[in-house]
Design a protein around this motif. Structure first.
Motif, PDB file in Angstrom:
ATOM      1  N   GLY A   1       0.798  -1.223   0.000  1.00 59.47           N
ATOM      2  CA  GLY A   1       0.000   0.000   0.000  1.00 59.47           C
ATOM      3  C   GLY A   1       0.824   1.262   0.000  1.00 59.47           C
ATOM      4  N   SER A   2       2.156   1.129   0.172  1.00 57.39           N
ATOM      5  CA  SER A   2       3.012   2.309   0.114  1.00 57.39           C
ATOM      6  C   SER A   2       3.054   2.836  -1.312  1.00 57.39           C
ATOM      7  CB  SER A   2       4.431   1.974   0.575  1.00 57.39           C
ATOM      8  OG  SER A   2       5.047   1.078  -0.355  1.00 57.39           O
ATOM      9  N   GLU A   3       3.522   4.064  -1.478  1.00 50.91           N
ATOM     10  CA  GLU A   3       3.588   4.659  -2.812  1.00 50.91           C
ATOM     11  C   GLU A   3       4.440   3.815  -3.757  1.00 50.91           C
ATOM     12  OE1 GLU A   3       4.987   8.875  -4.943  1.00 50.91           O
ATOM     13  OE2 GLU A   3       4.786   8.732  -2.762  1.00 50.91           O
ATOM     14  N   ALA A   4       5.573   3.318  -3.245  1.00 47.71           N
ATOM     15  CA  ALA A   4       6.456   2.501  -4.079  1.00 47.71           C
ATOM     16  C   ALA A   4       5.793   1.180  -4.442  1.00 47.71           C
ATOM     17  CB  ALA A   4       7.771   2.242  -3.351  1.00 47.71           C
ATOM     18  N   ASP A   5       5.123   0.545  -3.481  1.00 50.34           N
ATOM     19  CA  ASP A   5       4.464  -0.731  -3.746  1.00 50.34           C
ATOM     20  C   ASP A   5       3.346  -0.561  -4.769  1.00 50.34           C
ATOM     21  OD1 ASP A   5       3.806  -3.568  -3.169  1.00 50.34           O
ATOM     22  OD2 ASP A   5       1.976  -2.701  -2.351  1.00 50.34           O
ATOM     23  N   VAL A   6       2.576   0.505  -4.645  1.00 49.23           N
ATOM     24  CA  VAL A   6       1.493   0.781  -5.595  1.00 49.23           C
ATOM     25  C   VAL A   6       2.056   0.987  -7.001  1.00 49.23           C
ATOM     26  CG1 VAL A   6      -0.247   2.497  -6.271  1.00 49.23           C
ATOM     27  CG2 VAL A   6      -0.137   1.676  -3.903  1.00 49.23           C
ATOM     28  N   HIS A   7       3.133   1.751  -7.093  1.00 46.19           N
ATOM     29  CA  HIS A   7       3.748   2.020  -8.397  1.00 46.19           C
ATOM     30  C   HIS A   7       4.247   0.730  -9.041  1.00 46.19           C
ATOM     31  CE1 HIS A   7       5.991   4.107 -11.520  1.00 46.19           C
ATOM     32  NE2 HIS A   7       7.072   3.423 -11.174  1.00 46.19           N
ATOM     33  N   HIS A   8       4.953  -0.088  -8.281  1.00 48.09           N
ATOM     34  CA  HIS A   8       5.510  -1.313  -8.842  1.00 48.09           C
ATOM     35  C   HIS A   8       4.419  -2.322  -9.188  1.00 48.09           C
ATOM     36  CE1 HIS A   8       9.350  -0.088  -6.543  1.00 48.09           C
ATOM     37  NE2 HIS A   8       9.434   0.292  -7.814  1.00 48.09           N
ATOM     38  N   THR A   9       3.356  -2.380  -8.387  1.00 45.62           N
ATOM     39  CA  THR A   9       2.234  -3.255  -8.710  1.00 45.62           C
ATOM     40  C   THR A   9       1.560  -2.802  -9.996  1.00 45.62           C
ATOM     41  OG1 THR A   9       1.849  -3.743  -6.361  1.00 45.62           O
ATOM     42  CG2 THR A   9       0.036  -4.181  -7.885  1.00 45.62           C
ATOM     43  N   GLY A  10       1.391  -1.489 -10.148  1.00 44.18           N
ATOM     44  CA  GLY A  10       0.796  -0.961 -11.377  1.00 44.18           C
ATOM     45  C   GLY A  10       1.634  -1.281 -12.593  1.00 44.18           C
ATOM     46  N   GLN A  11       2.953  -1.144 -12.465  1.00 39.08           N
ATOM     47  CA  GLN A  11       3.851  -1.488 -13.569  1.00 39.08           C
ATOM     48  C   GLN A  11       3.711  -2.963 -13.950  1.00 39.08           C
ATOM     49  OE1 GLN A  11       7.811  -0.209 -12.157  1.00 39.08           O
ATOM     50  NE2 GLN A  11       7.819   1.239 -13.874  1.00 39.08           N
ATOM     51  N   ARG A  12       3.708  -3.811 -12.956  1.00 39.12           N
ATOM     52  CA  ARG A  12       3.619  -5.251 -13.201  1.00 39.12           C
ATOM     53  C   ARG A  12       2.308  -5.605 -13.909  1.00 39.12           C
ATOM     54  NH1 ARG A  12       6.497  -9.910 -13.940  1.00 39.12           N
ATOM     55  NH2 ARG A  12       5.284 -11.703 -13.290  1.00 39.12           N
TER      56      ARG A  12
ATOM     57  N   ASP B   1     -10.623   0.375  -0.790  1.00 39.08           N
ATOM     58  CA  ASP B   1      -9.578   1.322  -0.388  1.00 39.08           C
ATOM     59  C   ASP B   1      -8.363   1.278  -1.308  1.00 39.08           C
ATOM     60  OD1 ASP B   1     -11.077   2.151   1.853  1.00 39.08           O
ATOM     61  OD2 ASP B   1     -10.353   0.427   3.008  1.00 39.08           O
ATOM     62  N   THR B   2      -8.479   0.588  -2.436  1.00 41.16           N
ATOM     63  CA  THR B   2      -7.354   0.502  -3.366  1.00 41.16           C
ATOM     64  C   THR B   2      -6.934   1.890  -3.824  1.00 41.16           C
ATOM     65  OG1 THR B   2      -7.995  -1.675  -4.172  1.00 41.16           O
ATOM     66  CG2 THR B   2      -6.597  -0.371  -5.601  1.00 41.16           C
ATOM     67  N   ALA B   3      -5.636   2.110  -3.941  1.00 44.06           N
ATOM     68  CA  ALA B   3      -5.107   3.411  -4.353  1.00 44.06           C
ATOM     69  C   ALA B   3      -5.602   3.769  -5.759  1.00 44.06           C
ATOM     70  CB  ALA B   3      -3.579   3.388  -4.325  1.00 44.06           C
ATOM     71  N   PRO B   4      -5.896   5.058  -5.996  1.00 36.78           N
ATOM     72  CA  PRO B   4      -6.384   5.503  -7.316  1.00 36.78           C
ATOM     73  C   PRO B   4      -5.519   5.074  -8.499  1.00 36.78           C
ATOM     74  CG  PRO B   4      -6.664   7.247  -5.707  1.00 36.78           C
ATOM     75  CD  PRO B   4      -5.898   6.160  -5.016  1.00 36.78           C
ATOM     76  N   PRO B   5      -4.161   5.094  -8.404  1.00 31.39           N
ATOM     77  CA  PRO B   5      -3.383   4.641  -9.561  1.00 31.39           C
ATOM     78  C   PRO B   5      -3.697   3.210  -9.982  1.00 31.39           C
ATOM     79  CG  PRO B   5      -1.971   5.843  -8.047  1.00 31.39           C
ATOM     80  CD  PRO B   5      -3.272   5.628  -7.338  1.00 31.39           C
ATOM     81  N   LEU B   6      -3.912   2.328  -9.007  1.00 34.48           N
ATOM     82  CA  LEU B   6      -4.226   0.941  -9.347  1.00 34.48           C
ATOM     83  C   LEU B   6      -5.627   0.820  -9.922  1.00 34.48           C
ATOM     84  CD1 LEU B   6      -2.615  -1.164  -6.472  1.00 34.48           C
ATOM     85  CD2 LEU B   6      -1.774  -0.724  -8.778  1.00 34.48           C
TER      86      LEU B   6
END
Length: 297
Positions: free
Chosen positions: A143-154, A180-185
């Motif tokens: 749920g951290s910013e980095a985790d969200v970014h890397h999950t989105g990339q994957r 509660d999923t982050a908006p980028p995902l």
């Protein structure tokens, strides 16, 4: 890293089949050299392995060297990436040899993933992401910013390359099930759903709605999707010529200035139905881009 976290990451690695990618090591490196290229044989001698503090300094050094290297031409960029990738692979070897799973490891793997993405090196991008997922699991920073970014990339890679469909389906289902999923995902999931439905209008809208931080990932792998879209358009239209504007929008060429220019160059005579496009050169260009990515897988 606590013993509990070590057990968590090893259990996760075994479950995902990445047992050989990351393993806790008993080695403590003593090497102080900032530059060391990737070694064909993984180092086991502490004198060849840099400890975490030196790894962090070496990463900063590689970034400075990269920024100082010429990069105006394609050949200069190729040589720049060869140097950077070899150095970063060397740092990854040091991390794995010592079983390091911390913020330094996150920075190294993330940096290499971004460099590989920019260079179209799919194999290194995928390898880094396998390690990134293990690091996030060990750190417990879901749920951290980095985790969200890397999950989105994957997820974007899995969608556009059409690989590991089960993992992609599970990832999308998890996003849709969590309010509660982050908006980028959520934006990434909207793009994936539109692609699966084959809805060109929704796909264009979803592509434009992707966060700026994730747009480069989608753009890097977009040729894999564009070939499928254009082949589908040609199969539906029958003739080898289609409306230029319709092709540009349907194949998302309006999102790529170079391909947009190719569409305009290929535009033929004006007809009652508008400008027509000889789709063969465009399809050949897209296939060449796709094959360039596949060669690195």
């Amino acid at each position: 890293v606590s013993v509990l976290n070590w057990r968590r990451v090893h259990a996760w690695c075994r479950w995902r089949g990445f047992g050989r990618i990351m393993a806790a090591g008993d080695v403590v490196g003593t090497c102080q050299t900032l530059e060391r290229a990737y070694l064909r044989t993984a180092p086991t001698d502490p004198a060849q392995i840099r400890p975490p503090g030196v790894i962090a300094a070496a990463l900063a050094h590689v970034r400075r060297r990269r920024d100082a290297m010429p990069s105006a031409t394609e050949e200069e960029r190729r040589l720049q990436y060869i140097y950077v990738s070899s150095q970063l692979k060397g740092l990854r070897q040091d991390l794995v040899a010592q079983g390091v799973v911390d913020e330094v490891a996150l920075d190294v793997y993330s940096t290499h993933a971004q460099e590989a993405l920019a260079a179209g090196d799919v194999g290194e991008f995928v390898a880094c992401h396998a390690q990134l997922r293990a690091v996030h699991a060990a750190l417990g920073d879901g749920g951290s910013e980095a985790d969200v970014h890397h999950t989105g990339q994957r997820l974007l890679y899995l969608c556009l390359a059409r690989v590991q469909v089960e993992e992609l389906t599970a990832g999308v289902a998890a996003v849709l099930a969590d309010p509660d999923t982050a908006p980028p995902l959520r934006a990434v999931t909207a793009f994936i759903v539109a692609e699966a439905e084959g809805n060109a209008a929704r796909l264009r809208a979803a592509y434009r709605a992707l966060p700026e931080t994730l747009r480069p990932t989608a753009a890097a792998f977009l040729p894999m999707l564009q070939v499928r879209l254009l082949e589908g358009l040609l199969a539906a239209s029958g003739p080898a010529k289609v409306d230029a504007e319709a092709a540009a929008q349907h194949v998302l060429c309006d999102a790529d200035p170079a391909l947009r220019a190719l569409v305009l160059r290929a535009t033929g005579v004006e007809t009652d139905g508008g400008a027509e496009l000889d789709a063969k050169p465009l399809l050949a260009a897209l296939r060449a881009k796709r094959e360039g990515l596949r060669r690195h897988e």
